[in-house]
Design an enzyme around this catalytic site. Structure first.
Site, PDB file in Angstrom:
ATOM      1  N   THR A 194       9.371   0.407  -6.465  1.00 21.50           N
ATOM      2  CA  THR A 194       9.464  -0.663  -7.364  1.00 21.50           C
ATOM      3  C   THR A 194      10.290  -1.599  -6.421  1.00 21.50           C
ATOM      4  O   THR A 194      11.390  -1.541  -6.035  1.00 21.50           O
ATOM      5  CB  THR A 194      10.409  -0.033  -8.361  1.00 21.50           C
ATOM      6  N   TYR A 195       9.842  -2.913  -6.723  1.00 18.48           N
ATOM      7  CA  TYR A 195      10.303  -4.061  -6.060  1.00 18.48           C
ATOM      8  C   TYR A 195      11.339  -4.977  -6.781  1.00 18.48           C
ATOM      9  O   TYR A 195      10.967  -4.888  -8.022  1.00 18.48           O
ATOM     10  CB  TYR A 195       9.402  -4.841  -5.327  1.00 18.48           C
ATOM     11  N   PHE A 196      12.393  -5.436  -6.388  1.00 16.74           N
ATOM     12  CA  PHE A 196      13.323  -6.105  -7.098  1.00 16.74           C
ATOM     13  C   PHE A 196      13.307  -7.621  -6.537  1.00 16.74           C
ATOM     14  O   PHE A 196      13.350  -7.892  -5.335  1.00 16.74           O
ATOM     15  CB  PHE A 196      14.533  -5.535  -7.164  1.00 16.74           C
ATOM     16  N   VAL A 248      10.009  -6.722 -10.305  1.00 16.72           N
ATOM     17  CA  VAL A 248       8.845  -7.568  -9.995  1.00 16.72           C
ATOM     18  C   VAL A 248       7.669  -6.617 -10.504  1.00 16.72           C
ATOM     19  O   VAL A 248       6.706  -7.083 -11.254  1.00 16.72           O
ATOM     20  CB  VAL A 248       8.820  -8.044  -8.548  1.00 16.72           C
TER      21      VAL A 248
END
Length: 177
Positions: free
Chosen positions: A33-35, A103
């Site tokens: 999980t990208y931020f 994101v």
């Protein structure tokens, strides 16, 4: 630590060659999980912040990883800082409360193979993208990058890789949107 990584497009033949020639370490399932930073556009600065949840052999591991900008024009080499997490959901909540925005989550099945001391190949099947091969080594300083990139690329070429990719899986998936 500097992560020296080269990625290429793969097919069943390349997967078979790796499986025949190298020792499997394990099969893993990743949720990355990208931020997005609240004040800085990571797409512009070529940085990444993610929480990776990795499952294998009935085990679970999670890490918060920061990846700096690529430092080499021929590979995905970057500085990387990674710390283990005991509760990835709580860490994601902390990031959200600090203004970080989620994101996308990239899901993949990864088979890891031992090549040589400090060198690992990953066979990746990415949801909505297909098959890829990555080869990775770690270095203490940038002095080792050029020679290591050359060596890693040669290994992939000998396995039949013809097309290389510097963009991350996240970048490729965002482009498909």
């Amino acid at each position: 630590m500097i992560e020296i990584e080269i990625k290429g497009y793969a097919d069943d033949k390349i997967f078979s060659r790796v499986r025949e020639n190298f020792e499997m370490i394990r099969k893993e399932y990743h949720e990355d999980t990208y931020f997005q930073h609240p004040c800085r556009d990571f797409a512009e600065t070529d940085e990444a912040l993610r929480i990776r949840v990795r499952r294998f052999n009935g085990h679970f591991e999670a890490f918060l990883t920061y990846k700096g900008p690529k430092i080499d024009s021929n590979s995905k080499t970057r500085r990387e800082i990674e710390v283990p997490l005991s509760d990835p959901d709580k860490h994601a909540e902390i990031l959200a409360r600090l203004g970080f925005r989620e994101v996308m989550t990239v899901e993949k099945v990864r088979e890891k193979y031992y090549v040589d001391k400090g060198v690992v190949i990953a066979l990746d099947e990415i949801d909505r993208l297909g098959k890829f091969i990555e080869i990775e080594a770690l270095a203490e300083s940038e002095d080792a990058v050029e020679e290591t990139v050359k060596r890693l690329k040669e290994i992939l070429e000998n396995l039949g890789v013809k097309h290389f990719e510097r963009r991350s899986y996240l970048e490729l998936l965002l482009e498909r949107r």
